[in-house]
Design a protein around this motif. Structure first.
Motif, PDB file in Angstrom:
ATOM      1  N   ASP A   1       1.030  -1.059  -0.090  1.00 52.07           N
ATOM      2  CA  ASP A   1      -0.025  -0.080  -0.011  1.00 52.07           C
ATOM      3  C   ASP A   1       0.972   1.273  -0.195  1.00 52.07           C
ATOM      4  O   ASP A   1       1.455   1.527   1.067  1.00 52.07           O
ATOM      5  CB  ASP A   1      -0.828  -0.052   1.208  1.00 52.07           C
ATOM      6  N   LEU A   2       1.014   1.638  -1.166  1.00 55.29           N
ATOM      7  CA  LEU A   2       2.398   2.913  -1.134  1.00 55.29           C
ATOM      8  C   LEU A   2       1.663   4.027  -0.722  1.00 55.29           C
ATOM      9  O   LEU A   2       0.415   4.408  -0.902  1.00 55.29           O
ATOM     10  CB  LEU A   2       2.487   2.949  -2.860  1.00 55.29           C
ATOM     11  N   GLY A   3       2.317   4.758  -0.347  1.00 54.12           N
ATOM     12  CA  GLY A   3       1.994   6.005   0.303  1.00 54.12           C
ATOM     13  C   GLY A   3       3.120   7.051   0.466  1.00 54.12           C
ATOM     14  O   GLY A   3       4.469   6.496   0.075  1.00 54.12           O
ATOM     15  N   HIS A   4       2.713   8.286   0.300  1.00 56.68           N
ATOM     16  CA  HIS A   4       4.084   9.479   0.145  1.00 56.68           C
ATOM     17  C   HIS A   4       4.706   9.547   1.557  1.00 56.68           C
ATOM     18  O   HIS A   4       5.755   9.859   1.460  1.00 56.68           O
ATOM     19  CB  HIS A   4       3.207  10.740  -0.063  1.00 56.68           C
ATOM     20  N   ALA A   5       4.237   9.412   2.669  1.00 55.11           N
ATOM     21  CA  ALA A   5       4.718   9.371   3.836  1.00 55.11           C
ATOM     22  C   ALA A   5       4.933   7.900   4.728  1.00 55.11           C
ATOM     23  O   ALA A   5       5.955   7.590   5.062  1.00 55.11           O
ATOM     24  CB  ALA A   5       3.917  10.329   4.908  1.00 55.11           C
ATOM     25  N   ARG A   6       3.914   7.260   4.357  1.00 53.66           N
ATOM     26  CA  ARG A   6       3.973   5.711   5.027  1.00 53.66           C
ATOM     27  C   ARG A   6       3.416   4.666   4.182  1.00 53.66           C
ATOM     28  O   ARG A   6       2.515   5.127   3.545  1.00 53.66           O
ATOM     29  CB  ARG A   6       2.945   5.705   6.339  1.00 53.66           C
ATOM     30  N   THR A   7       4.090   3.627   3.938  1.00 52.31           N
ATOM     31  CA  THR A   7       3.912   2.421   3.159  1.00 52.31           C
ATOM     32  C   THR A   7       3.811   1.322   3.969  1.00 52.31           C
ATOM     33  O   THR A   7       4.759   0.850   4.429  1.00 52.31           O
ATOM     34  CB  THR A   7       4.986   2.312   1.805  1.00 52.31           C
ATOM     35  N   GLY A   8       2.569   0.725   3.618  1.00 54.14           N
ATOM     36  CA  GLY A   8       2.406  -0.556   4.416  1.00 54.14           C
ATOM     37  C   GLY A   8       2.705  -1.950   3.467  1.00 54.14           C
ATOM     38  O   GLY A   8       2.553  -1.944   2.210  1.00 54.14           O
ATOM     39  N   LEU A   9       3.250  -2.823   4.045  1.00 57.35           N
ATOM     40  CA  LEU A   9       3.663  -4.104   3.439  1.00 57.35           C
ATOM     41  C   LEU A   9       2.841  -5.215   4.028  1.00 57.35           C
ATOM     42  O   LEU A   9       2.573  -5.287   5.404  1.00 57.35           O
ATOM     43  CB  LEU A   9       5.419  -4.320   3.648  1.00 57.35           C
ATOM     44  N   SER A  10       2.738  -6.273   3.326  1.00 59.88           N
ATOM     45  CA  SER A  10       1.886  -7.429   3.861  1.00 59.88           C
ATOM     46  C   SER A  10       2.426  -8.496   3.135  1.00 59.88           C
ATOM     47  O   SER A  10       3.073  -8.363   1.991  1.00 59.88           O
ATOM     48  CB  SER A  10       0.338  -7.447   3.772  1.00 59.88           C
ATOM     49  N   VAL A  11       2.461  -9.857   3.608  1.00 62.12           N
ATOM     50  CA  VAL A  11       2.770 -10.921   2.805  1.00 62.12           C
ATOM     51  C   VAL A  11       1.873 -12.175   2.926  1.00 62.12           C
ATOM     52  O   VAL A  11       1.069 -12.204   4.050  1.00 62.12           O
ATOM     53  CB  VAL A  11       4.134 -11.464   3.463  1.00 62.12           C
ATOM     54  N   CYS A  12       1.891 -13.036   2.085  1.00 58.74           N
ATOM     55  CA  CYS A  12       0.977 -14.244   2.519  1.00 58.74           C
ATOM     56  C   CYS A  12       1.850 -15.307   2.753  1.00 58.74           C
ATOM     57  O   CYS A  12       3.070 -15.352   2.281  1.00 58.74           O
ATOM     58  CB  CYS A  12      -0.082 -14.519   1.142  1.00 58.74           C
ATOM     59  N   ASP A  13       1.430 -16.744   3.006  1.00 58.21           N
ATOM     60  CA  ASP A  13       2.096 -17.784   3.291  1.00 58.21           C
ATOM     61  C   ASP A  13       2.343 -18.166   1.618  1.00 58.21           C
ATOM     62  O   ASP A  13       1.572 -17.980   0.752  1.00 58.21           O
ATOM     63  CB  ASP A  13       1.310 -18.597   4.045  1.00 58.21           C
ATOM     64  N   LYS A  14       3.205 -19.279   1.746  1.00 54.96           N
ATOM     65  CA  LYS A  14       3.427 -19.999   0.517  1.00 54.96           C
ATOM     66  C   LYS A  14       2.368 -20.760  -0.297  1.00 54.96           C
ATOM     67  O   LYS A  14       2.191 -20.901  -1.624  1.00 54.96           O
ATOM     68  CB  LYS A  14       4.445 -21.136   0.815  1.00 54.96           C
ATOM     69  N   ASN A  15       1.128 -20.892   0.508  1.00 53.36           N
ATOM     70  CA  ASN A  15      -0.011 -21.474  -0.099  1.00 53.36           C
ATOM     71  C   ASN A  15      -1.121 -20.607  -0.383  1.00 53.36           C
ATOM     72  O   ASN A  15      -2.104 -20.868  -1.218  1.00 53.36           O
ATOM     73  CB  ASN A  15      -0.836 -22.454   0.997  1.00 53.36           C
ATOM     74  N   GLU A  16      -0.810 -19.355  -0.204  1.00 55.33           N
ATOM     75  CA  GLU A  16      -1.588 -18.300  -0.754  1.00 55.33           C
ATOM     76  C   GLU A  16      -2.989 -18.163  -0.082  1.00 55.33           C
ATOM     77  O   GLU A  16      -3.930 -17.766  -0.810  1.00 55.33           O
ATOM     78  CB  GLU A  16      -1.740 -18.193  -2.382  1.00 55.33           C
ATOM     79  N   LEU A  17      -2.998 -18.607   1.248  1.00 58.94           N
ATOM     80  CA  LEU A  17      -4.222 -18.519   1.901  1.00 58.94           C
ATOM     81  C   LEU A  17      -4.535 -17.508   2.926  1.00 58.94           C
ATOM     82  O   LEU A  17      -5.319 -16.892   3.094  1.00 58.94           O
ATOM     83  CB  LEU A  17      -4.339 -19.720   2.741  1.00 58.94           C
ATOM     84  N   LEU A  18      -3.212 -17.104   3.552  1.00 55.74           N
ATOM     85  CA  LEU A  18      -3.530 -16.156   4.574  1.00 55.74           C
ATOM     86  C   LEU A  18      -2.424 -14.930   4.319  1.00 55.74           C
ATOM     87  O   LEU A  18      -1.336 -14.997   4.188  1.00 55.74           O
ATOM     88  CB  LEU A  18      -3.010 -16.744   5.850  1.00 55.74           C
ATOM     89  N   ALA A  19      -2.847 -13.867   4.238  1.00 59.88           N
ATOM     90  CA  ALA A  19      -2.405 -12.443   4.197  1.00 59.88           C
ATOM     91  C   ALA A  19      -2.019 -11.912   5.767  1.00 59.88           C
ATOM     92  O   ALA A  19      -3.223 -11.875   6.505  1.00 59.88           O
ATOM     93  CB  ALA A  19      -2.818 -11.527   3.235  1.00 59.88           C
ATOM     94  N   SER A  20      -1.019 -11.488   5.684  1.00 53.22           N
ATOM     95  CA  SER A  20      -0.561 -10.870   7.149  1.00 53.22           C
ATOM     96  C   SER A  20       0.172  -9.659   7.081  1.00 53.22           C
ATOM     97  O   SER A  20       0.835  -9.469   6.149  1.00 53.22           O
ATOM     98  CB  SER A  20       0.259 -11.676   8.089  1.00 53.22           C
ATOM     99  N   PRO A  21      -0.048  -8.622   8.069  1.00 58.18           N
ATOM    100  CA  PRO A  21       0.758  -7.399   7.888  1.00 58.18           C
ATOM    101  C   PRO A  21       2.272  -7.610   8.193  1.00 58.18           C
ATOM    102  O   PRO A  21       2.509  -8.847   8.866  1.00 58.18           O
ATOM    103  CB  PRO A  21       0.341  -6.455   9.098  1.00 58.18           C
ATOM    104  N   LEU A  22       3.098  -7.178   7.326  1.00 56.98           N
ATOM    105  CA  LEU A  22       4.582  -7.307   7.608  1.00 56.98           C
ATOM    106  C   LEU A  22       5.094  -5.851   8.409  1.00 56.98           C
ATOM    107  O   LEU A  22       5.675  -6.145   9.474  1.00 56.98           O
ATOM    108  CB  LEU A  22       5.275  -7.434   6.143  1.00 56.98           C
TER     109      LEU A  22
END
Length: 142
Positions: A7-28
């Motif tokens: 989630d690109l931002g000019h001041a703060r950018t959020g990152l997340s990742v999912c597991d290898k099975n592409e089932l669960l997304a979590s904040p990074l």
């Protein structure tokens, strides 16, 4: 495959990742960086550390679906991140993701400084979840 949501931002950018099975997304994490070049390098570094195989980057479209200055900025950043990581970058319509993220934070009663610190990472989770759902839907069609 591990996919990183951005989630690109000019001041703060959020990152997340999912597991290898592409089932669960979590904040990074949230990157606080205003310099576009440094931001691209930090995103690329995070993608390498997470062993991501693809990046899903939020594309801020106008409510009518058109693309403005923010979308052009996102496309430029996506191209730079792709060059730095040698990973494919897929753009995900991010209309409404911040509102959805705020809704999730309301449900968990997350307020004040803590809310500001995590809302961008939660928005990155929403972007990634949308992308994962798209992949699942299109796998079923083929």
């Amino acid at each position: 495959m591990i996919i990183m949501g951005v989630d690109l931002g000019h001041a703060r950018t959020g990152l997340s990742v999912c597991d290898k099975n592409e089932l669960l997304a979590s904040p990074l994490k949230v990157i606080c960086q205003r310099d576009p070049e440094k931001l691209c390098r930090e995103i690329a570094q995070a993608a390498g550390e997470a062993e991501a195989g693809l990046i899903a980057l939020g594309l801020p479209r106008n409510m009518d679906g058109s693309e403005g200055e923010s979308a052009r900025f996102a496309r430029e950043m996506g191209a730079k991140i792709g060059e730095l990581t040698s990973l494919p970058v897929r753009f995900v319509d991010e209309r409404g993701t911040t509102l959805t993220a705020h809704g999730y934070l309301n449900e968990t009663n997350t307020r004040g400084k803590k809310r500001k610190a995590v809302v961008d990472a939660v928005a990155a989770v929403v972007i990634l979840e949308d992308f994962l759902q798209y992949r699942r839907n299109h796998r079923e069609e083929s």
